[in-house]
Design a protein around this motif. Structure first.
Motif, PDB file in Angstrom:
ATOM      1  N   GLU A 127      -2.963  -2.136 -10.119  1.00  0.00           N
ATOM      2  CA  GLU A 127      -4.467  -2.059 -10.194  1.00  0.00           C
ATOM      3  C   GLU A 127      -5.424  -2.241  -8.822  1.00  0.00           C
ATOM      4  OE1 GLU A 127      -5.828  -4.659 -13.246  1.00  0.00           O
ATOM      5  OE2 GLU A 127      -4.208  -3.921 -14.663  1.00  0.00           O
ATOM      6  N   TRP A 128      -4.658  -2.577  -7.913  1.00  0.00           N
ATOM      7  CA  TRP A 128      -5.475  -2.743  -6.568  1.00  0.00           C
ATOM      8  C   TRP A 128      -4.821  -1.970  -5.439  1.00  0.00           C
ATOM      9  CZ3 TRP A 128      -9.472  -6.124  -5.811  1.00  0.00           C
ATOM     10  CH2 TRP A 128      -9.697  -6.800  -6.914  1.00  0.00           C
ATOM     11  N   ILE A 129      -5.367  -1.700  -4.509  1.00  0.00           N
ATOM     12  CA  ILE A 129      -4.828  -1.088  -3.233  1.00  0.00           C
ATOM     13  C   ILE A 129      -4.847  -2.158  -2.081  1.00  0.00           C
ATOM     14  CG2 ILE A 129      -5.279   0.652  -1.439  1.00  0.00           C
ATOM     15  CD1 ILE A 129      -7.027   2.165  -3.597  1.00  0.00           C
ATOM     16  N   TYR A 146     -10.094  -2.860  -5.373  1.00  0.00           N
ATOM     17  CA  TYR A 146      -9.825  -2.429  -6.698  1.00  0.00           C
ATOM     18  C   TYR A 146      -9.680  -0.983  -7.045  1.00  0.00           C
ATOM     19  CZ  TYR A 146      -9.793  -3.235 -11.876  1.00  0.00           C
ATOM     20  OH  TYR A 146      -9.474  -2.994 -13.017  1.00  0.00           O
ATOM     21  N   LYS A 147      -8.846  -0.433  -7.390  1.00  0.00           N
ATOM     22  CA  LYS A 147      -8.657   1.114  -7.646  1.00  0.00           C
ATOM     23  C   LYS A 147      -9.745   1.731  -8.219  1.00  0.00           C
ATOM     24  CE  LYS A 147      -3.823   1.610  -6.870  1.00  0.00           C
ATOM     25  NZ  LYS A 147      -2.558   2.178  -7.695  1.00  0.00           N
ATOM     26  N   GLY A 175     -13.273   0.972  -6.289  1.00  0.00           N
ATOM     27  CA  GLY A 175     -13.211   1.432  -5.031  1.00  0.00           C
ATOM     28  C   GLY A 175     -13.726   0.259  -3.971  1.00  0.00           C
TER      29      GLY A 175
END
Length: 132
Positions: free
Chosen positions: A62-64, A90-91, A94
């Protein structure tokens, strides 16, 4: 530096996915993992499978660039505290965040028995919010 601190420190090395795998090996079969109220994954997870699925898999998908960078460890017998900063984007929105955290572990028989998270969840929840 004691064995309990070494055990906990090793779970913070690598990516979120790596941390999940390293942690699974360090957890007691009946370990409890409590994410703070107000945090996106709030609640108590019991057992390595539930902990990895409920927390670490979600962090990894769910996160980058999600990370938990520890700047201070403290050990007091069977208890180990880790203090640091979360960061990531947070995908779904953004939005990026940074938030201070503390993790308090209890080690039993060479395995992590409990972890309780303390975090500035407001900073994390702002990243999840679509409203500007």
């Amino acid at each position: 530096m004691g064995a309990n601190l070494d055990l906990v420190r090793a779970t913070y090395e690598g990516s979120s996915e790596d941390n999940g795998r390293n942690l699974a090996a360090a957890l007691a079969p009946d370990a409890t993992w409590t994410e703070a109220e107000g945090f996106p994954y709030a609640g108590t997870y019991i057992g390595p499978d539930a902990i990895v699925a409920g927390v670490f898999h979600r962090l990894g998908t769910e996160w980058i660039g999600y990370s938990a960078k520890v700047h201070t460890f403290m050990e007091d017998g069977d208890r180990v505290a880790a203090f640091g900063v979360y960061s990531g984007t947070y995908k779904a929105t953004g939005k990026s965040m940074t938030a201070h955290f503390a993790h308090l572990y209890e080690v039993r028989n060479g395995k992590i028995g409990t972890m309780v998270q303390y975090v500035d969840s407001h900073m994390v929840m702002q990243a999840l919010s679509a409203a500007e």
